[in-house]
Design a protein around this motif. Structure first.
Motif, PDB file in Angstrom:
ATOM      1  N   ASN A  73       0.806  -1.223   0.000  1.00 19.45           N
ATOM      2  CA  ASN A  73       0.000   0.000   0.000  1.00 19.45           C
ATOM      3  C   ASN A  73       0.838   1.271   0.000  1.00 19.45           C
ATOM      4  O   ASN A  73       0.541   2.207  -0.743  1.00 19.45           O
ATOM      5  CB  ASN A  73      -0.958  -0.010   1.194  1.00 19.45           C
ATOM      6  CG  ASN A  73      -2.015  -1.079   1.057  1.00 19.45           C
ATOM      7  OD1 ASN A  73      -2.625  -1.241   0.003  1.00 19.45           O
ATOM      8  ND2 ASN A  73      -2.239  -1.829   2.118  1.00 19.45           N
ATOM      9  N   LYS A 122      -0.973  -0.558   7.887  1.00 20.25           N
ATOM     10  CA  LYS A 122      -1.700  -0.756   6.623  1.00 20.25           C
ATOM     11  C   LYS A 122      -0.756  -0.558   5.431  1.00 20.25           C
ATOM     12  O   LYS A 122      -0.836  -1.271   4.436  1.00 20.25           O
ATOM     13  CB  LYS A 122      -2.878   0.231   6.555  1.00 20.25           C
ATOM     14  CG  LYS A 122      -3.680   0.161   5.283  1.00 20.25           C
ATOM     15  CD  LYS A 122      -4.729  -0.901   5.352  1.00 20.25           C
ATOM     16  CE  LYS A 122      -5.648  -0.806   4.153  1.00 20.25           C
ATOM     17  NZ  LYS A 122      -6.210  -2.083   3.781  1.00 20.25           N
ATOM     18  N   GLU A 162       1.269  -3.661   4.389  1.00 24.10           N
ATOM     19  CA  GLU A 162       0.549  -4.804   3.818  1.00 24.10           C
ATOM     20  C   GLU A 162       0.581  -4.775   2.298  1.00 24.10           C
ATOM     21  O   GLU A 162       0.551  -3.714   1.665  1.00 24.10           O
ATOM     22  CB  GLU A 162      -0.908  -4.785   4.283  1.00 24.10           C
ATOM     23  CG  GLU A 162      -1.062  -4.977   5.772  1.00 24.10           C
ATOM     24  CD  GLU A 162      -2.493  -4.758   6.252  1.00 24.10           C
ATOM     25  OE1 GLU A 162      -3.389  -4.519   5.415  1.00 24.10           O
ATOM     26  OE2 GLU A 162      -2.701  -4.819   7.472  1.00 24.10           O
ATOM     27  N   GLU A 190      -4.589  -5.348  -0.872  1.00 21.94           N
ATOM     28  CA  GLU A 190      -5.549  -6.433  -0.629  1.00 21.94           C
ATOM     29  C   GLU A 190      -5.946  -7.193  -1.895  1.00 21.94           C
ATOM     30  O   GLU A 190      -5.974  -8.426  -1.901  1.00 21.94           O
ATOM     31  CB  GLU A 190      -6.793  -5.869   0.062  1.00 21.94           C
ATOM     32  CG  GLU A 190      -7.761  -6.918   0.518  1.00 21.94           C
ATOM     33  CD  GLU A 190      -8.936  -6.355   1.300  1.00 21.94           C
ATOM     34  OE1 GLU A 190      -9.845  -7.132   1.594  1.00 21.94           O
ATOM     35  OE2 GLU A 190      -8.944  -5.139   1.607  1.00 21.94           O
TER      36      GLU A 190
END
Length: 173
Positions: A12, A73, A76, A79
């Motif tokens: 991210n 976040k 990561e 997603e």
């Protein structure tokens, strides 16, 4: 021959976070397509991984922007990309190139014939570093980079990194 895909740092923070760029956002769809073209067990991925002390490190002094701090976040893998590669071997790396990744793939290459393709971010830092490490660890293994699935810090530095890899006998597509 076993074909292995290495997805470099599609996190991210590099896509739309603290170090995100429009170019990084633009390759997300192509990276997902590339992942889908490989067998699930043949995918490796890296995560740039820093601690809370990042700004006190050598890298942090040269690039004073907190990013990819473990557990955040931004650290990561995006997603929708992570969802495309649920069986990937994930390698956390504290610096640009991963000796651990190179060692893992060298072990595989000693048991069977492989080729390795790299995609991801950033072409001019982590992609080039890992491509060169893999070539150094496995000089006879075919190493490829899909330039349409990579983005650099700038378009110019992206092109410079691709030229460097070509000069080092890494196939750039």
């Amino acid at each position: 021959m076993r074909k292995i895909l290495v997805v470099i740092d599609m996190q991210n923070d590099f896509i739309d976070g603290s170090l995100g760029t429009a170019e990084a956002q633009a390759i997300v769809g192509q990276v997902k397509e590339k992942i889908r073209s490989y067998e699930a067990e043949n995918i490796f991925a890296t995560r740039d991984t820093h601690g809370a002390e990042y700004l006190q490190t050598s890298e942090g002094r040269h690039l004073p922007v907190e990013h990819c701090i473990r557990g955040t976040k931004g650290w990561e893998i995006r997603e929708d990309i992570a969802g495309e590669m649920p069986k990937a071997v994930i390698v956390d790396k504290p610096t640009f190139g991963s000796v651990k990744l190179a060692g893992l793939l060298k072990e595989v290459s000693e048991k069977e014939e492989i080729q390795v393709e790299l995609v991801g971010l950033c072409t001019d830092i982590c992609v080039v570093s890992n491509a060169l490490l893999l070539k150094a660890y496995m000089p006879e293994v075919r190493i490829l980079v899909d330039s349409s699935c990579c983005a650099g810090v700038t378009p110019g530095s992206h092109e410079a990194a691709l030229a460097t890899m070509r000069m080092c006998q890494i196939e750039v597509q």
